[in-house]
Design a protein around this motif. Structure first.
Motif, short mmCIF file in Angstrom:
data_model
loop_
_atom_site.label_atom_id
_atom_site.label_comp_id
_atom_site.label_asym_id
_atom_site.label_seq_id
_atom_site.Cartn_x
_atom_site.Cartn_y
_atom_site.Cartn_z
N ALA A 172 0.85 -1.21 0.00
CA ALA A 172 0.00 0.00 0.00
C ALA A 172 0.88 1.25 0.00
O ALA A 172 1.91 1.30 0.67
CB ALA A 172 -0.91 -0.02 1.23
N ALA A 173 0.42 2.26 -0.75
CA ALA A 173 1.18 3.51 -0.82
C ALA A 173 1.20 4.16 0.56
O ALA A 173 0.17 4.22 1.23
CB ALA A 173 0.50 4.45 -1.81
N PHE A 174 2.37 4.61 0.98
CA PHE A 174 2.45 5.26 2.29
C PHE A 174 3.46 6.38 2.29
O PHE A 174 4.23 6.57 1.35
CB PHE A 174 2.79 4.23 3.38
N ARG A 175 3.44 7.12 3.37
CA ARG A 175 4.38 8.21 3.59
C ARG A 175 4.91 8.08 5.01
O ARG A 175 4.20 7.61 5.90
CB ARG A 175 3.68 9.57 3.48
N MET A 176 6.11 8.58 5.21
CA MET A 176 6.66 8.62 6.57
C MET A 176 7.50 9.89 6.63
O MET A 176 8.36 10.09 5.78
CB MET A 176 7.50 7.37 6.82
N GLY A 177 7.24 10.73 7.62
CA GLY A 177 7.90 12.04 7.64
C GLY A 177 6.87 13.11 7.36
O GLY A 177 5.67 12.85 7.44
N ALA A 178 7.34 14.30 7.04
CA ALA A 178 6.39 15.41 6.88
C ALA A 178 6.38 15.92 5.45
O ALA A 178 7.43 16.02 4.81
CB ALA A 178 6.77 16.55 7.82
N GLU A 179 5.20 16.26 4.95
CA GLU A 179 5.08 16.87 3.63
C GLU A 179 5.67 18.28 3.68
O GLU A 179 5.57 18.96 4.71
CB GLU A 179 3.61 16.98 3.22
N ALA A 180 6.22 18.71 2.57
CA ALA A 180 6.68 20.11 2.48
C ALA A 180 5.45 21.01 2.42
O ALA A 180 4.40 20.58 1.92
CB ALA A 180 7.53 20.29 1.23
N LYS A 181 5.62 22.23 2.89
CA LYS A 181 4.52 23.21 2.88
C LYS A 181 3.83 23.27 1.53
O LYS A 181 2.62 23.34 1.42
CB LYS A 181 5.11 24.60 3.12
N GLU A 182 4.67 23.23 0.46
CA GLU A 182 4.17 23.48 -0.88
C GLU A 182 3.22 22.38 -1.36
O GLU A 182 2.34 22.62 -2.17
CB GLU A 182 5.32 23.57 -1.90
N GLU A 183 3.40 21.15 -0.87
CA GLU A 183 2.62 20.06 -1.46
C GLU A 183 1.11 20.30 -1.31
O GLU A 183 0.35 20.13 -2.25
CB GLU A 183 3.02 18.70 -0.86
N PHE A 184 0.68 20.65 -0.11
CA PHE A 184 -0.76 20.89 0.09
C PHE A 184 -1.04 22.32 0.56
O PHE A 184 -2.10 22.60 1.10
CB PHE A 184 -1.32 19.91 1.13
N GLN A 185 -0.05 23.18 0.42
CA GLN A 185 -0.18 24.57 0.93
C GLN A 185 -0.53 24.56 2.42
O GLN A 185 -1.36 25.35 2.89
CB GLN A 185 -1.23 25.37 0.15
N GLU A 186 0.07 23.67 3.13
CA GLU A 186 -0.16 23.62 4.58
C GLU A 186 0.87 24.52 5.25
O GLU A 186 2.05 24.19 5.31
CB GLU A 186 0.02 22.20 5.11
N LYS A 187 0.37 25.62 5.79
CA LYS A 187 1.30 26.62 6.31
C LYS A 187 1.97 26.19 7.61
O LYS A 187 2.96 26.77 8.02
CB LYS A 187 0.56 27.94 6.51
N PHE A 188 1.39 25.20 8.27
CA PHE A 188 1.97 24.76 9.55
C PHE A 188 2.95 23.59 9.35
O PHE A 188 3.49 23.04 10.31
CB PHE A 188 0.83 24.37 10.51
N ALA A 189 3.18 23.20 8.09
CA ALA A 189 4.10 22.07 7.84
C ALA A 189 5.47 22.40 8.44
O ALA A 189 5.98 23.50 8.26
CB ALA A 189 4.20 21.83 6.35
N PRO A 190 6.04 21.46 9.19
CA PRO A 190 7.30 21.77 9.89
C PRO A 190 8.51 21.77 8.96
O PRO A 190 8.49 21.16 7.89
CB PRO A 190 7.42 20.62 10.89
N THR A 191 9.54 22.45 9.39
CA THR A 191 10.81 22.42 8.66
C THR A 191 11.59 21.18 9.09
O THR A 191 11.28 20.58 10.14
CB THR A 191 11.65 23.65 9.03
N ALA A 192 12.62 20.87 8.31
CA ALA A 192 13.46 19.73 8.69
C ALA A 192 14.15 20.02 10.03
O ALA A 192 14.38 19.12 10.84
CB ALA A 192 14.50 19.48 7.61
N GLU A 193 14.41 21.28 10.29
CA GLU A 193 15.07 21.64 11.55
C GLU A 193 14.17 21.31 12.74
O GLU A 193 14.61 20.79 13.76
CB GLU A 193 15.41 23.14 11.50
N TYR A 194 12.85 21.56 12.61
CA TYR A 194 11.91 21.22 13.68
C TYR A 194 11.78 19.70 13.77
O TYR A 194 11.73 19.12 14.85
CB TYR A 194 10.54 21.85 13.40
#
Ligand SMILES: Cc1cc2nc3c(=O)[nH]c(=O)nc-3n(C[C@H](O)[C@H](O)[C@H](O)COP(=O)(O)OP(=O)(O)OC[C@H]3O[C@@H](n4cnc5c(N)ncnc54)[C@H](O)[C@@H]3O)c2cc1C
Length: 758
Positions: A172-194
């Protein structure tokens, strides 16, 4: 005696089973999914690799089950999850108000054992998946306790294992980690530093044994407590979930590095205890002993699998509507720095929405494995949205939807994705609501319900013209608001009683919520400033304002230390007082003030008090509020929304009753009653104790009589929201009268819905 000669190799004992639905993982999600499907008639196998059910809520990890009520710390009123998780938590309240984790284990075990359609395999880990074309055909599992290998075939599979062991192996398709802000325009997406992953935690419990206890730490314990930047926050009294920030592993592979993470967490926990016992900073810890330390970590995050819809930040914050809503969430978006306890940053970053949000069915199955449902923390949500959906009551609620969807898929021979068209979804929603699931803004009429043809009368119905001034006078040290449901039109004149310690100016605001279904009082319609002279006085308030549509209004008395407000001991369904107070446990500091660019709104928190506190503000209401009508029992909504949605008896009705009559005799074999178990109150099952075994609003005793006045059903000791009464033989009657026990001198009788079926 068994005597076997040497041989080259032996096989394990093997057993094969087949089920309609195989659920992998017996956390809260898997357990709720399995029970729901079993109650709907599916043969279910629940495979769980631990000795007790509950996952992170079990005595092995000891987290409290939270959800949209958010410890009562945000603006989500009447938001406790309904249906099965409600039933479980009300049972737990009755048997275990002291919140003993071991007892909660037995509640879950009892619930599963009560279902003859469930085969429960404990201590059994699934480790292999077989597929036919695009579907899973079977899984293999091994129990180390009985040295048995299981081969389990199924029509449908639900992965509720947290890490998604089956979904992963099935491709099954999956993800692990955080999407970049740009993918879904999620402004709260964390940076790699966080950091992109939340870490694991291990809790400990301590206990005062009444005499000094010397503690010698193991050699592997952390020696230098200053490695933990916030070490000064430890104290001798906090333990268990209060120390959720003992978190580690967000920079590692939270699946394959789990054992390393566990060792680091043990090292920290024993080091922290060494610090508390032996640093000399906590003399009050002298009689404390370490009572329990988790043997396995609680896992927060790993894989998230992709469904046909991925829930994102905006779904939560904007409370976007989905045609296929089957569940809801309401916990804040709650992300943590990946460095966990070793981070200099706050342990969490929580941002609340102004109200609850819908969860769509399309997020609850795999987009590319044909017979695979998803439940628990692995559902199809972005990392940011997962920050909210991951809490256990939300997981339970969505898993109930999965269990129910499995029934429909099985009956109709559909793939999970094929159930997502509008007509099928309506049936799914209808069946879920019948079982107590609350789906915000969704009302589906059940055409089979005989109540649609019935006439209803009641012995009385509340016209709320007075909340009597028979309670305490309390200081207005926090701004306080009375919530009142009103219909469209003029706001009635209101009379209140105040006591001023000195002459002062009292500010009173009339507020409503900008979204009808929310309880965030973010629109101020009127503000009045009233000069008070010293002493007791009554205030008559006429806001001279009209409501454009039915809504809850908030009469807000702004904080004034010279003023006391007269409260009442009278309580009734659908009426609450809220306070502009803080609750740091859920990042409520009175007002949410996010940075501008994170896509989250600024607003105030107005939250109620936990029972036994939480009095209403005494008042007279000109003309009264006449919204507690018996017709509410037919509107299909089982909790307050923008209206109370309940029938409520008048306060002086000592023998409240409701009569249902039809033009002709009906053959009735099922009656369902939906009582008020105060959906505003969270029911945490660890650490936080509860003042009662039964919710005071819930009617414990009642009877039903037919048109010959014959008692056809009687009940005592009810503590549950839903009472489903089934008759072996149809009851034939032109009418039914429900006679209810008056709950208490200060509480009125109430009911949300009645259903009758042939
Ligand atoms: C420290 C911490 C604090 C948290 N705080 C809260 C909180 O206060 N309130 C709240 O509601 N939520 C909280 N959460 C989140 C919540 O606990 C999880 O998101 C939730 O438990 C997920 O539910 P689940 O059923 O998917 O997973 P789990 O609860 O992890 O259950 C999955 C179960 O599947 C079993 N399993 C795994 N692999 C297999 C296999 N191969 N075969 C068979 N069984 C398997 C596991 O043993 C596990 O018990 C917290 C999480 C953590 C870690």
């Amino acid at each position: 005696m068994i005597l076997e000669y040497s041989t080259n190799k032996r096989d394990l004992k093997q057993l094969s089973f087949t089920a309609d639905l195989v659920v992998i993982g017996g956390g809260i999600a898997g357990t709720c999914c399995a029970i729901t499907a079993a109650r709907e008639g599916l043969k279910v196998i629940l495979v769980h690799d631990r000795p007790v059910l509950g996952g992170n809520a079990s005595s092995e990890v000891r987290l409290w089950i939270l959800g949209a009520t958010s410890h009562m710390g945000n603006n989500n009123r009447w938001a406790r999850e309904g249906g099965l998780i409600d039933e479980i938590l009300l049972d737990n309240l009755y048997k275990n108000p002291e919140s003993n984790s071991l007892i909660f284990d037995t509640i879950l075990l009892d619930k599963v054992l009560a279902e003859s359609n469930i085969k429960l395999l404990l201590n059994t880990a699934v480790f292999e998946v077989s597929k036919k074309e695009n579907s899973i055909s079977s899984v293999k599992a091994f129990c180390s306790q009985n040295s048995t290998l299981y081969n389990i075939e199924g029509a449908y599979f639900c992965d509720a294992s947290g890490d998604g062991i089956v979904a992963f192996q099935a491709g099954a398709a999956f993800r692990m980690g955080a999407e970049a802000k740009e993918e879904f325009q999620e402004k709260f997406a964390p940076t790699a530093e966080y950091g992109e992953l939340l870490g694991h935690s291990i809790y400990f419990y301590s206990k005062d044994i009444g005499k000094p206890v010397k503690y010698i730490a193991p050699d592997f314990a952390l020696k230098d407590i200053t490695k933990i930047p916030r070490f000064k926050s430890f104290n001798a009294k906090d333990f268990g979930p209060w120390l959720w920030w003992i978190e580690y592993g967000g920079r590692l592979d939270t699946i394959h590095d789990s054992e390393e993470i566990k060792w680091e967490l043990w090292k920290i926990v024993y080091g922290v205890w060494d610090y508390i016992k032996n640093s000399g900073e906590f003399p009050e810890a002298e009689n404390l002993t370490l009572e329990w330390v988790g043997h396995i970590p609680g896992k927060r995050e790993s894989r998230r699998f992709e469904g046909d819809y991925m829930l994102i930040q905006q779904d939560i914050i904007e409370q976007r509507e989905h045609y296929d809503a089957v569940s809801f969430g309401g916990w804040s978006i709650d992300l943590h720095p990946a460095d966990g306890i070793f981070s200099e940053k706050p342990g969490c970053n929580q941002w609340h929405s102004k109200g609850i949000y819908q969860i769509p069915y399309r997020s609850l199955y795999s987009k590319n494995v044909d017979n695979l449902f998803l439940a628990g923390r692995i559902i199809s949500a972005s990392h940011v949205a997962f920050g909210s959906t991951r809490v256990m009551a939300t997981c339970a609620n969505s898993a109930q939807a999965v269990g129910m969807a499995a029934k429909f898929c099985f009956e109709k021979g559909l793939k999970p994705s094929e159930l997502s068209n509008k007509e099928q979804i309506k049936q799914l929603q209808e069946r879920l609501i019948y079982n107590g699931q609350y789906i915000p803004n969704v009302v589906v009429k059940d055409r089979e319900n005989l109540m649609d043809q019935a006439k209803l009368t009641a012995s009385s119905q509340l016209n709320l013209s007075e909340i009597p001034p028979n309670g305490p006078l309390l200081d207005l040290i926090h701004s306080a608001a009375q919530m009142l449901p009103l219909g469209e039109g003029k706001i009635p004149k209101l009379t209140f009683w105040t006591f001023a310690k000195a002459p002062t100016k009292l500010t009173i605001e009339l507020r409503i919520s900008s979204k009808t279904h929310n309880y965030t009082p973010d629109l101020t319609l009127k503000r009045k400033e009233i000069e008070l002279t010293e002493g007791y006085q009554h205030l008559i308030l006429d806001f001279e304002e009209e409501l454009k549509s039915a809504a809850y209004i908030f009469i807000c008395f702004l904080k004034n230390e010279n003023v006391q407000l007269q409260y009442s001991d009278f309580r009734t369904t659908g009426i609450l007082t809220v306070f502009n107070k803080t609750n740091p446990a859920v990042s409520n500091y009175g007002k949410q003030s996010p940075p501008e660019d994170i896509g989250v709104e600024e607003f105030e928190f107005w939250t109620p008090q936990r029972r036994p506190n939480g009095h209403n503000i005494a008042m007279k209401i000109d003309g009264g509020i006449n919204l507690f009508k018996v017709e509410n029992l037919l509107n299909g909504i089982q909790r307050p929304t923008f209206q109370p949605n309940a029938w409520v008896s008048s306060a002086d009705d000592r023998l409240p009753s409701i009569t249902i009559s039809w033009d002709e005799k009906k053959a009735i074999n099922e009656i369902d009653l939906y009582f008020d178990t105060d959906f505003d109150h969270p029911l945490e099952q660890v650490l936080l104790t509860h003042p009662e075994r039964k919710i005071p609003f819930c009617i414990g005793k009642y009877k039903i009589v037919d048109d010959n006045n014959k008692i056809i059903f009687e009940k005592e000791g009810n503590n549950q929201t839903i009472n489903r009464i089934k008759f072996d033989q149809n009851v034939k009657s032109k009418s039914l009268t429900l006679i209810l026990e008056h709950p208490d001198d200060n509480i009125t009788a109430a009911l949300f819905e009645i259903r009758c079926y042939s």
